[in-house]
Design an enzyme around this catalytic site. Structure first.
Site, PDB file in Angstrom:
ATOM      1  CG  PHE A   1     -12.651  -0.462   3.347  1.00  0.00           C
ATOM      2  CD1 PHE A   1     -11.611  -1.117   3.986  1.00  0.00           C
ATOM      3  CD2 PHE A   1     -12.803  -0.619   1.980  1.00  0.00           C
ATOM      4  CE1 PHE A   1     -10.731  -1.920   3.275  1.00  0.00           C
ATOM      5  CE2 PHE A   1     -11.936  -1.418   1.258  1.00  0.00           C
ATOM      6  CZ  PHE A   1     -10.894  -2.068   1.909  1.00  0.00           C
ATOM      7  CB  ILE A   2     -10.354   4.838   2.045  1.00  0.00           C
ATOM      8  CG1 ILE A   2      -9.108   4.519   2.863  1.00  0.00           C
ATOM      9  CG2 ILE A   2     -11.307   5.756   2.801  1.00  0.00           C
ATOM     10  CD1 ILE A   2      -8.264   5.732   3.176  1.00  0.00           C
TER      11      ILE A   2
ATOM     12  CD  GLU B   1       1.799   1.020   7.194  1.00  0.00           C
ATOM     13  OE1 GLU B   1       1.416   0.798   6.040  1.00  0.00           O
ATOM     14  OE2 GLU B   1       2.228   0.135   7.942  1.00  0.00           O
TER      15      GLU B   1
ATOM     16  CE  LYS C   1      -9.539   3.809   8.124  1.00  0.00           C
ATOM     17  NZ  LYS C   1     -10.167   2.495   7.878  1.00  0.00           N
TER      18      LYS C   1
ATOM     19  N   GLY D   1       0.773  -1.239   0.000  1.00  0.00           N
ATOM     20  CA  GLY D   1       0.000   0.000   0.000  1.00  0.00           C
ATOM     21  C   GLY D   1       0.798   1.279   0.000  1.00  0.00           C
TER      22      GLY D   1
ATOM     23  CG  ASP E   1      -5.533  -3.636  -1.406  1.00  0.00           C
ATOM     24  OD1 ASP E   1      -5.876  -4.822  -1.491  1.00  0.00           O
ATOM     25  OD2 ASP E   1      -4.931  -3.196  -0.393  1.00  0.00           O
TER      26      ASP E   1
ATOM     27  CG  ASP F   1      -6.621   0.443  10.239  1.00  0.00           C
ATOM     28  OD1 ASP F   1      -5.830  -0.330  10.791  1.00  0.00           O
ATOM     29  OD2 ASP F   1      -7.157   0.189   9.166  1.00  0.00           O
TER      30      ASP F   1
END
Length: 183
Positions: free
Chosen positions: A160-161, A107, A139, A53, A167, A111
């Site tokens: 959730f994104i 990163e 978050k 990510g 992804d 979360d």
């Protein structure tokens, strides 16, 4: 920029346009350049990109930072679908020979913080001189760990994104904006 995208069985709506993401990265890179101005070719910072990510975020940072660094990667994961499993898996281990080095963990999103806490423990066991954390997103309503996040580009709600490296079951990383699950 599209207002909605569909990945697998879910639809996502536009949440953060690329221009806002880029501005936030500019600000973080400015702080990094100030804080790591003393890095040298003999003692470069290790920029540790967490796969998969953070690749996009790390690439954007690399364009903006001007201190000597070595780019390394590792992969720890705890997600399946849209939920954290709570179990940390090491898929690509930390690089060797980190003793006495300064490491900047890059990163994509923090979360629960389980992965970042595990990574910080691994780095401490590797006897790094200093380990700091730079994340594109956090978050705050779910992040309750005692691990300090040194550089945060943006805070977001617990949704959730996808997009900009993030992804949904491996799809959506290449979308330049960030989208949120459309309820």
């Amino acid at each position: 920029m599209e207002n909605k995208v569909t990945l697998h069985d879910k639809t996502f709506k536009l949440f953060i346009p690329n221009e806002k993401i880029e501005k936030a990265i500019d600000e973080v890179a400015g702080r990094l350049n100030r804080d790591y101005a003393d890095a040298t070719d003999e003692n470069p910072v290790i920029l540790l990109c967490t796969l998969n990510g953070a690749i996009i975020f790390a690439a954007e940072l690399l364009k903006r930072v001007n201190f000597p660094l070595e780019l390394k990667a590792c992969k720890l994961s705890s997600y399946s679908g849209t939920q954290s499993t709570g179990v940390i898996k090491t898929e690509v281990p930390l690089p060797a020979h980190l003793e006495g080095r300064r490491v900047l963990i890059v990163e994509d999103i923090v979360d629960t913080g389980n992965t970042i806490a595990a990574m910080k423990q691994l780095l401490e066991a590797s006897q790094v001189k200093d380990a700091r954390i730079c994340t594109l997103l956090v978050k705050p309503e779910v992040y309750k760990k005692d691990v300090k996040l040194d550089y945060v580009a943006m805070e977001i709600p617990n949704r959730f994104i996808v997009g900009f490296g993030l992804d949904y079951d491996e799809l959506g990383r290449n979308i330049k904006d960030i989208y949120v699950l459309d309820d």
